[in-house]
Design a protein around this motif. Structure first.
Motif, short mmCIF file in Angstrom:
data_model
loop_
_atom_site.label_atom_id
_atom_site.label_comp_id
_atom_site.label_asym_id
_atom_site.label_seq_id
_atom_site.Cartn_x
_atom_site.Cartn_y
_atom_site.Cartn_z
N PRO A 183 -24.93 35.08 30.62
CA PRO A 183 -24.51 33.93 30.25
C PRO A 183 -23.51 33.23 30.85
O PRO A 183 -22.78 31.90 30.12
CB PRO A 183 -23.92 34.58 28.54
N GLU A 184 -22.97 33.53 31.59
CA GLU A 184 -21.88 32.37 32.25
C GLU A 184 -22.07 31.37 32.74
O GLU A 184 -20.98 30.24 33.10
CB GLU A 184 -21.18 33.26 33.71
N GLU A 185 -23.43 30.87 33.22
CA GLU A 185 -23.50 29.37 33.93
C GLU A 185 -24.31 28.86 32.75
O GLU A 185 -25.05 28.01 33.27
CB GLU A 185 -24.15 29.69 35.36
N ILE A 186 -24.29 29.51 31.44
CA ILE A 186 -25.05 28.09 30.71
C ILE A 186 -24.85 27.40 30.00
O ILE A 186 -26.21 26.19 30.81
CB ILE A 186 -24.91 29.32 28.94
N ASP A 188 -24.04 24.89 32.57
CA ASP A 188 -24.43 24.22 33.69
C ASP A 188 -25.74 23.98 33.97
O ASP A 188 -26.32 23.58 34.10
CB ASP A 188 -24.27 25.12 35.20
N MET A 189 -26.93 25.18 33.11
CA MET A 189 -27.92 25.36 33.43
C MET A 189 -28.73 24.85 32.10
O MET A 189 -29.33 23.75 32.58
CB MET A 189 -28.08 26.75 32.89
N LEU A 190 -27.52 23.64 31.06
CA LEU A 190 -28.21 23.40 30.53
C LEU A 190 -28.49 21.69 30.60
O LEU A 190 -28.58 20.90 30.16
CB LEU A 190 -27.82 23.54 28.95
N VAL A 191 -26.96 21.79 31.61
CA VAL A 191 -27.07 20.48 32.06
C VAL A 191 -28.99 20.19 32.67
O VAL A 191 -28.54 18.78 32.48
CB VAL A 191 -26.29 19.89 33.18
N PHE A 192 -28.88 20.49 33.03
CA PHE A 192 -30.25 20.34 34.27
C PHE A 192 -31.60 21.12 33.53
O PHE A 192 -32.56 19.61 33.34
CB PHE A 192 -30.66 21.67 35.15
N ILE A 193 -31.98 21.69 32.71
CA ILE A 193 -32.60 22.32 31.92
C ILE A 193 -32.97 21.34 30.49
O ILE A 193 -34.39 21.46 29.70
CB ILE A 193 -33.34 23.93 31.34
N GLY A 194 -32.06 20.60 30.09
CA GLY A 194 -32.31 19.65 28.65
C GLY A 194 -32.69 18.91 29.97
O GLY A 194 -33.43 17.71 28.65
N ALA A 195 -33.32 18.86 30.71
CA ALA A 195 -33.85 17.15 31.44
C ALA A 195 -35.37 18.37 31.88
O ALA A 195 -35.72 18.21 33.10
CB ALA A 195 -33.53 16.80 32.66
#
Length: 363
Positions: A183-186, A188-195
């Motif tokens: 869960p540490e980089e959730i 940051d990850m959502l910034v990208f996989i949301g697109a």
């Protein structure tokens, strides 16, 4: 034993229009894979369909991206395309973007998800298949399965899942990839996989590097100034033990969410969980469909399938998806139902822009 699961799909012709796969094409594919099994190329296989897409689910011991496996799948699609042409099926062979196999099916039109692993004492897997949508359609459910404790309680109470997972994310426009630890980089990850249309989740791993999920991320091939071929992605998810339970892997689809695709690949619509028999999109060539087949692996043999979304507990999800479809259809050719112009698979925008270029005036 070490086993490879390969799921390779292609649209080789629709029956009728883009609504279904013809039984003769399924039989032809079954015969082709039976020959491959007799020759020792495959351990086992299952032929199915999702909408108008032909799906080849295969197990073998040749590893991922194996040329022999990919060539056999390609030859199967070519053989099925000949059947489709004789039946005058719509768009016969539309996912076969070249005339000859070139060593790997990647970039040739068909979609593929593969994973190699050491088979456990009990090895349940779920194969998800979608029609009338694109490769990023798995982003939200994979996030929920492997990173959302409101969906997967195992992330909270199962000791062997509590440490989280790693997500491999691809940038399909720049041909680059990045790995996020959850869960540490959730955030940051959502910034990208949301697109999701640009940054699909390709794979999920345990922190020790064991494969947990694999998806097809092939985007439409841009050839001759236009988009050719379709996405209609597939995804393999391992379940139980150090991975989400089967019910946790299926739970994200109990709430329909909007994906790109639908009519002419140019609209947003709800992803509807259905049985294989119900994966026949007809309303405005949709709405988008997803199926889920479960198997137990036994020395590479596919024990199954279980048609998970045939369950009545998904009736409400189907009703909600229909309600969402009505709401989106009311927008007609206007966004947010229609995709933004730069994301549309089929569009006359370049031609119209050229025709009207001289009529635009400075403001």
């Amino acid at each position: 034993m070490k086993v490879t699961v390969s799921v390779i799909k292609a649209d080789i012709g629709g029956f009728v229009g883009h609504s279904d796969a013809h039984p003769d094409c399924l039989c032809t594919a079954d015969s082709a894979l039976a020959r491959a099994k007799e020759k020792g190329l495959l351990i086992d296989y299952h032929v199915t369909k999702c909408g108008d897409d032909l799906q080849l689910i295969m197990t073998h011991q040749k590893g991922e991206n194996n040329g022999d496996i990919h060539e056999m799948a390609w030859d199967t699609f070519v053989e099925c395309t000949e059947v489709a042409k004789k039946l005058k099926l719509y768009g016969a062979g539309q996912d076969l973007l070249t005339d000859a196999f070139s060593g790997n099916i990647k970039g040739m039109g068909p979609g593929a998800a593969e994973m190699e692993f050491e088979e456990r004492v009990s090895e349940p897997i779920v194969v998800f298949m979608a029609d009338k949508t694109s490769s990023g359609a798995w982003n939200m459910p994979l996030y929920k399965m492997f990173a959302d404790p409101f969906n997967t309680i195992g992330l909270v109470i199962a000791e062997n899942m509590h440490q989280g997972f790693k997500f491999e994310v691809h940038d399909v426009k720049e041909s680059k990839k990045i790995t996020f630890k959850t869960p540490e980089e959730i955030y940051d990850m959502l910034v990208f996989i949301g697109a999701a249309n640009r940054y699909p989740v390709k794979a999920v791993y345990t922190l020790s590097g064991e494969i947990a999920a694999s998806s097809s991320t092939q985007k439409l091939a841009f050839l001759a100034g236009r988009y050719v071929g379709k996405d209609d992605p597939v995804c393999i998810v391992r379940c139980q033990g150090a991975f989400p339970a089967v019910g946790e892997a299926l739970e994200p689809f109990a709430k329909p969410y909007l994906v790109e695709g639908w009519m002419r690949g140019s609209h947003y619509g709800p992803l509807m969980p259905v049985s294989v028999a119900q994966s026949q999109p007809t309303r405005f060539d949709g709405p988008p469909r997803v199926t889920a087949l479960g198997f137990q692996l036994s020395e590479g043999r596919l024990v199954g399938p279980r048609d998970f979304f045939a369950d009545v507990s998904y009736d409400q999800a189907r009703q909600k998806a229909n309600d969402m479809a009505y709401m989106m259809r009311e927008h007609g050719p206007f966004e947010p139902h229609r995709l933004p112009l730069d994301e549309m698979e089929y569009t006359t925008m370049p031609q119209v822009s050229r025709k009207l270029e001289s009529r635009f005036e400075a403001i």
